[in-house]
Design an enzyme around this catalytic site. Structure first.
Site, mmCIF file in Angstrom:
data_model
loop_
_atom_site.group_PDB
_atom_site.id
_atom_site.type_symbol
_atom_site.label_atom_id
_atom_site.label_comp_id
_atom_site.label_asym_id
_atom_site.label_seq_id
_atom_site.Cartn_x
_atom_site.Cartn_y
_atom_site.Cartn_z
ATOM 1 N N LYS A 92 0.866 -1.173 0.000
ATOM 2 C CA LYS A 92 0.000 0.000 0.000
ATOM 3 C C LYS A 92 0.900 1.220 0.000
ATOM 4 O O LYS A 92 2.018 1.196 0.543
ATOM 5 C CB LYS A 92 -0.887 0.032 1.242
ATOM 6 C CG LYS A 92 -2.186 0.803 1.047
ATOM 7 C CD LYS A 92 -3.193 -0.039 0.299
ATOM 8 C CE LYS A 92 -4.574 0.594 0.321
ATOM 9 N NZ LYS A 92 -5.578 -0.290 -0.306
ATOM 10 N N GLY A 186 -22.504 4.471 2.150
ATOM 11 C CA GLY A 186 -21.630 4.970 1.096
ATOM 12 C C GLY A 186 -22.263 4.720 -0.257
ATOM 13 O O GLY A 186 -22.458 3.569 -0.653
ATOM 14 N N VAL A 190 -18.642 1.869 -5.553
ATOM 15 C CA VAL A 190 -18.866 0.514 -5.059
ATOM 16 C C VAL A 190 -20.217 0.413 -4.365
ATOM 17 O O VAL A 190 -21.008 -0.503 -4.631
ATOM 18 C CB VAL A 190 -17.744 0.078 -4.104
ATOM 19 C CG1 VAL A 190 -18.039 -1.305 -3.530
ATOM 20 C CG2 VAL A 190 -16.406 0.050 -4.836
#
Length: 368
Positions: A92, A186, A190
């Protein structure tokens, strides 16, 4: 049926904490004064292959906080890629946003040059604050990037849908979502895709987002209900699907959840691994995020090796079977799904290390 795995000492393998600077296999700090770039690349483990993981562009309280997050998320990527059966380790990176208005292309190109110096050891992808266009810019600077054109979000959503179906089957013994209340937190790429999937499966969809208008629009489209962003925790639902910020299950929220299943796309759902035990004690089934949201990395692998869409779809939908096995393992061992999922990932890494020592070729990736 429970999946039999050779379980390593999970507790010992997960002793690294945010306070241990050497928790990563390699940590690279990047500075470019011309563009103002300050970044960290954390390569957690490369036992299974080059470290695959996204590039986060975000403002932090201080530089150390960003570096620690890169390392923590890289460790989660190790688990995600291993549990998904992919030939990648975990990595990451974080580009530290400082409030200025940089030349974005120049900034991303500078970061791409640092990635290129690693010679393919780190494969960057899209993450919070970055786009496929940013990855393309890194690629022009010499970096080998994982998603410079195709958005992995729809495949992440498809994998979470498979996870929810598997969890509902495990809890209720049913094959559909008719009437199941799914709260999607959210409404971005996605979350919106997931909401549409489960609505198509017959679920009653509740949508929450910090952008209330966006939540209301998606809920209206799906015949669902918008939930205020500050009312998510405590809203009654069958499935809570976090698809936005990380660490939403914390000391302050874990006992206020009013759901039976937690399964979402957000990385790092638990602020502390002890919350997996607290969820289990409350009878809430938790699908570990690094299993549920692996559709995106499977999509990246498909692009790299040239799978067609049917093959990719089958591999992503197989996440459901993986979830079923993990939940069955957790029941059989009287442990948590988190421990069962970590055991699967860590056993695969341990096996790869043994094969390497023995000079035996590695296993093929899932679906290969």
């Amino acid at each position: 049926m429970a999946t039999t795995v050779r379980t390593p000492d999970v507790a010992a393998a997960l002793t690294a904490t945010d306070d241990q600077p050497f928790r990563s296999e390699q940590l690279v700090l990047c500075r470019d004064d011309e563009t103002g770039l300050r970044a960290a690349i954390a390569i957690d483990d490369t036992t299974l292959g080059p470290a695959l993981g996204g590039v986060r562009y975000k403002r932090y309280a201080d530089d150390r906080a960003g570096i620690v997050e890169a390392q923590r998320l890289a460790a989660a990527m190790t688990l995600k890629n291993a549990a998904a059966g992919l030939p990648y380790g975990g990595g990451k990176s974080v580009i530290l946003e400082n409030g200025a208005e940089p030349d974005r292309d120049a900034l991303m190109a500078a970061f791409g040059r640092f990635v290129a110096r690693l010679g393919g050891l780190y494969l960057p992808g899209v993450d919070m604050g970055t786009t496929t266009g940013d990855l393309a810019t890194m690629g022009t600077a010499g970096a080998t990037v994982s998603c410079a054109s195709d958005d992995p979000s729809p495949w992440t959503a498809l994998g979470v849908r498979a996870s929810i179906l598997a969890a509902v089957r495990h809890v209720d013994g049913r094959e559909d979502l008719d009437g199941v209340r799914v709260l999607v937190q959210g409404a971005g790429h996605v979350g919106a895709a997931l909401a549409r999937h489960v609505a198509g499966d017959g679920a009653t969809v509740l949508v929450a987002d910090v952008d209330d208008a966006r939540a209301r629009a998606l809920a209206a489209e799906l015949g669902g209900e918008a939930v205020p962003a500050d009312a998510v925790i405590g809203t009654r639902c069958d499935v809570y699907a976090p698809c936005a910020v990380a660490r939403v299950i914390s000391d302050e929220t874990v006992d206020r959840l009013d759901c039976r299943i937690v399964a979402g796309a957000a990385n790092d759902t638990l602020s502390d691994r002890a919350h997996a035990d607290r969820l289990a004690a409350r009878g809430i089934v938790y699908v570990p995020d690094f299993v549920a949201n692996a559709g995106g990395v499977i999509h990246i692998h498909a692009l790299r090796v040239g799978w067609d869409e049917p093959r990719l779809r089958a591999a992503v939908e197989a996440i459901g079977g993986r979830v079923s096995g993990i939940l069955a393992d957790a029941d059989a061992t009287e442990g948590t799904p988190l421990l069962a999922a970590e055991a699967v990932a860590l056993a695969r890494i341990a096996d790869a290390r043994e094969r390497r020592r023995a000079g035996v070729p590695g296993e093929e990736a899932v679906g290969a």
